[in-house]
Structures are given as structure tokens and as C-alpha cells.
Scaffold this motif. Sequence first.
Motif, mmCIF file in Angstrom:
data_model
loop_
_atom_site.group_PDB
_atom_site.id
_atom_site.type_symbol
_atom_site.label_atom_id
_atom_site.label_comp_id
_atom_site.label_asym_id
_atom_site.label_seq_id
_atom_site.Cartn_x
_atom_site.Cartn_y
_atom_site.Cartn_z
ATOM 1 N N ALA A 218 1.744 28.129 40.326
ATOM 2 C CA ALA A 218 0.906 27.555 41.378
ATOM 3 C C ALA A 218 0.549 28.658 42.370
ATOM 4 C CB ALA A 218 1.658 26.425 42.077
ATOM 5 N N SER A 219 -0.494 28.435 43.148
ATOM 6 C CA SER A 219 -0.971 29.469 44.067
ATOM 7 C C SER A 219 -0.694 29.081 45.513
ATOM 8 C CB SER A 219 -2.470 29.692 43.859
ATOM 9 O OG SER A 219 -2.944 30.719 44.700
ATOM 10 N N TRP A 220 0.046 29.944 46.208
ATOM 11 C CA TRP A 220 0.289 29.755 47.635
ATOM 12 C C TRP A 220 -0.904 30.307 48.407
ATOM 13 C CZ3 TRP A 220 4.715 27.670 49.985
ATOM 14 C CH2 TRP A 220 4.784 27.814 51.376
ATOM 15 N N ASN A 221 -1.300 31.506 48.026
ATOM 16 C CA ASN A 221 -2.548 32.102 48.494
ATOM 17 C C ASN A 221 -2.977 33.133 47.455
ATOM 18 O OD1 ASN A 221 -1.186 34.594 49.052
ATOM 19 N ND2 ASN A 221 -0.555 33.780 51.052
ATOM 20 N N LYS A 222 -3.908 33.995 47.777
ATOM 21 C CA LYS A 222 -4.463 34.904 46.775
ATOM 22 C C LYS A 222 -3.464 35.940 46.270
ATOM 23 C CE LYS A 222 -9.301 34.459 48.143
ATOM 24 N NZ LYS A 222 -10.524 35.166 48.596
ATOM 25 N N LYS A 223 -2.420 36.195 47.058
ATOM 26 C CA LYS A 223 -1.453 37.214 46.647
ATOM 27 C C LYS A 223 -0.040 36.680 46.447
ATOM 28 C CE LYS A 223 -3.718 41.289 48.620
ATOM 29 N NZ LYS A 223 -3.538 42.492 49.466
ATOM 30 N N VAL A 224 0.163 35.413 46.718
ATOM 31 C CA VAL A 224 1.501 34.826 46.570
ATOM 32 C C VAL A 224 1.423 33.618 45.639
ATOM 33 C CG1 VAL A 224 3.473 33.773 47.731
ATOM 34 C CG2 VAL A 224 2.170 35.589 48.876
ATOM 35 N N LYS A 225 2.180 33.672 44.547
ATOM 36 C CA LYS A 225 2.243 32.576 43.588
ATOM 37 C C LYS A 225 3.681 32.055 43.559
ATOM 38 C CE LYS A 225 -1.832 34.190 42.886
ATOM 39 N NZ LYS A 225 -2.990 33.561 43.541
ATOM 40 N N TYR A 226 3.834 30.821 43.134
ATOM 41 C CA TYR A 226 5.185 30.266 43.081
ATOM 42 C C TYR A 226 5.293 29.277 41.930
ATOM 43 C CZ TYR A 226 3.287 26.042 45.294
ATOM 44 O OH TYR A 226 2.568 24.912 45.563
ATOM 45 N N MET A 227 6.518 29.019 41.517
ATOM 46 C CA MET A 227 6.772 28.090 40.418
ATOM 47 C C MET A 227 8.263 27.782 40.359
ATOM 48 S SD MET A 227 6.501 30.739 37.189
ATOM 49 C CE MET A 227 7.288 29.588 36.056
ATOM 50 N N LYS A 228 8.595 26.739 39.623
ATOM 51 C CA LYS A 228 10.009 26.435 39.403
ATOM 52 C C LYS A 228 10.567 27.478 38.442
ATOM 53 C CE LYS A 228 13.184 22.774 37.990
ATOM 54 N NZ LYS A 228 14.089 23.710 37.313
ATOM 55 N N ALA A 229 11.695 28.046 38.792
ATOM 56 C CA ALA A 229 12.307 29.051 37.923
ATOM 57 C C ALA A 229 12.690 28.416 36.589
ATOM 58 C CB ALA A 229 13.532 29.655 38.602
ATOM 59 N N LEU A 230 12.433 29.125 35.519
ATOM 60 C CA LEU A 230 12.729 28.616 34.185
ATOM 61 C C LEU A 230 14.218 28.753 33.872
ATOM 62 C CD1 LEU A 230 9.685 30.261 32.377
ATOM 63 C CD2 LEU A 230 9.858 27.927 33.239
ATOM 64 N N ASP A 231 14.650 28.028 32.866
ATOM 65 C CA ASP A 231 16.057 28.095 32.452
ATOM 66 C C ASP A 231 16.254 29.240 31.466
ATOM 67 O OD1 ASP A 231 16.954 25.901 33.947
ATOM 68 O OD2 ASP A 231 16.207 24.499 32.439
ATOM 69 N N PHE A 232 17.110 30.179 31.838
ATOM 70 C CA PHE A 232 17.462 31.290 30.962
ATOM 71 C C PHE A 232 18.969 31.508 31.026
ATOM 72 C CE2 PHE A 232 12.972 32.565 31.566
ATOM 73 C CZ PHE A 232 12.631 32.836 30.247
ATOM 74 N N PRO A 233 19.546 32.069 29.963
ATOM 75 C CA PRO A 233 20.968 32.424 30.028
ATOM 76 C C PRO A 233 21.170 33.629 30.934
ATOM 77 C CG PRO A 233 20.005 33.204 27.971
ATOM 78 C CD PRO A 233 18.954 32.372 28.649
ATOM 79 N N ALA A 234 22.411 33.908 31.256
ATOM 80 C CA ALA A 234 22.721 35.045 32.125
ATOM 81 C C ALA A 234 22.255 36.348 31.491
ATOM 82 C CB ALA A 234 24.221 35.099 32.392
ATOM 83 N N GLY A 235 21.717 37.233 32.335
ATOM 84 C CA GLY A 235 21.257 38.531 31.852
ATOM 85 C C GLY A 235 19.888 38.864 32.415
#
Length: 383
Positions: A218-235
Motif C-alpha cells: 500500500a502507498s503512504w505517499n510517493k516515497k513511503v510504502k507499507y504492508m503487513k509483514a509476511l510470515d517467514f522462518p528465522a533468518g
Amino acid sequence: AENTKDILVIYVQEAEEWALYLKSLFGHIVNEGGILLYNLETSSFKDQELFSLPFYKCKLLILSCGLLNCLNRKRSYFLEQVLKPPDNVVILLCGVENSEILCEILTLHGGSKEISADQEPEEYLSVVTGIIQPDHRTSSDVNLSDVRGTSEIPDLSFKTQVLPETSETNEQSILVLPGRISCENPGEIFILLKDEIDDETLEIEFIADNQRIKTQPASWNKKVKYMKALDFPAGPVYVYVYCGGVIKATAQIEYYTALEEIEHIFKKVADPIAFTCQAFKFSSVEKLDNVLTLLLKSKISLYEFSPFQSEEEHHQQGSDHSEEFPTLLHCAARFGLKNLAMFLLSCPETAQACKITNKYGDDPASVAEKHGHRELRKLIKEL
């Protein structure tokens, strides 16, 4: 006579035609038996060959987009161990414009040589000959008509991607916050871009061990984007920012477990055992010892978790380590955690762990003796 180890060619499946072509080409300057083609995607990393790979005179890596995309922790570690010294390494660019992104992913020292897919065969021979026969035969000794008679250079449809060049000021073109993400509670992440990127064609790809996920934030503004962090294992997880299908920026983030976060905090305090007792309100080291032992027992029963290194890791790293606590048994010996040590001593891998030395050259028994835990030392020695 046994073949000499002259040229190692590392590639992935999409570049197999290139690998075969290079073997045929380099057969003009060395015996083909001294050329090994090593497919990074299909190799098990357990072959006897693996231990001899660093001894090849010249290591040639066919750097394609497929190779970059298949890199996980094990393959990255493998390349870091094999691609040295840098003076003996040649990187053939196939479908990528430079090797900057590879250097961001791997810890490689400068000094390797780069060649590209559009150069002449004579140039490949010249570079490789300069490595394997610096004082003897040169490419000028090779009959050029024979070289040109070699099978045609593969016309492979690699999709060229423009990779980000490192700026002279080493400024990052992307910042991912937070840089460390909890596996148990990932939360949201923010992607801060140095330059504006068209939202319609913006994609973010996350690559970890055996996982690749591409998504649109998603777009906060033209230079800042955001999203829910995906599920990944440690590393480590590698982040690629695409615009119109072209990589514009890269970054690396780290996923961690709750236990790893505690370890991270421990490294910042002088006495982690005293800190833990205070933080979690344990009245004594003995109570902490009991709780840690119970936690470890439950981990092993639920997940078949091994408190020691795997045999493969042990062979990779040898018996000497750069850490103070290469195994949990070393840690128990250092802080006198008797119950934890007794439980560890009942595990199948104990005999191996008892022989491993830390960065000071001490095995677990020596660690216990150094810190005055004589009874614990006796238990370890009696194993």
C-alpha cells in the motif's frame, strides 16, 4: 593420471547451455577432465566433490537472474566459501548488467574479474588463461580458427534486468523498517524509498530459504510504502523493489524468534545469567537452570529439536569455532547450569559436542574447570 582441478563452472539450470559451451571452449586450453560443471540448483552439498571445489584454480560463476533468485542461506554460504580467493574468480554476466546485487547478498571481497555474454570467445580464454596459467601458455597460443569452430555461443533468452549500481556515497536507495522482524508477531513493515516509483508497476519481492513471494504494498505517499509483514522462518530475507519488472533497489531484513531475541539481548550485557534472573524474577540460578531444562525438553519432544550442531554443520565448520559458546553444553558449563548440562549429556550428539572447542580452544569440560564448576567438569569427563 588423475585430472588436475583447473576450472570450476557454477551455474543454474537456465544457464546449462552456457556451461556446456564454456566447457567445450576451455577444452582448448586445459584437459576437459579438469573442468567441472556444478549445478547450484540440483547439488546436494553433501558430495565428496564439495570439499575439493575450493581447490580449483579458476572458479567461474555464470551470474543469471535465475541464480540470484535461487539463492538461499545454504547456497549463499556455499558460494562464499568456494568463490575465493577473489583473484581466482570470474563472473560471467548473463542477463544481468552487473554483479552489485550479488555482492549485496554475499560477503565477497573485491578483486574478481567480470566478463559479459556479448564478449568474444578469445576474451573468455584470455581471462581464464591468465588465472590458471599466468606464467605459461596464453590465449595467443590457441588456434583462433579452432576456437571459432567451437559450438556457437548460446543464444539464450535471458531476461536482462538492470541492477542497482552502488552510488559513490554508498547511500541506500531503500530502507525497510523495522530491520528485524519477529516470527511470532510480524506486524507491519514500512519501505522508505529514496526516489519516487510509479505505484502502478511497483512490486516488492521477498526471498528466503525455499520461499519467494512477490506482492504490491500500500502507498503512504510517493516515497513511503507499507504492508503487513509476511510470515517467514528465522533468518535473513532479501527484499527486491521492482518497477516495471526491473529491479530498482534491494535490502536485507532479519526474521527472529523470541529465543533469538533473548540471545540478542544477552550479547549486550556482561553477565547474561544474572540479567535473566533479575529480568524474569528468578530467586536463584538453580531455578533458572530448572526452567531452561524444562523448556529444552519440551522443545525436543515437540519439534525433534537438536541442541547441538547438525553433522553437516560440524563438517562444514570443523572442530574449532569463533564463538565462545559453539554448543549449548559450553554455555551450561560456563554458568554452572548442572541440570541443563545433565540433560544435554543424555542426548545422542553429546560425544561430538564434548570434543568441540570454542574460540579460546576450550571444550565443555575445560570451560567448566576454568570457571570453578568442578562437579560439572567431572560429569562431562565421565561421559
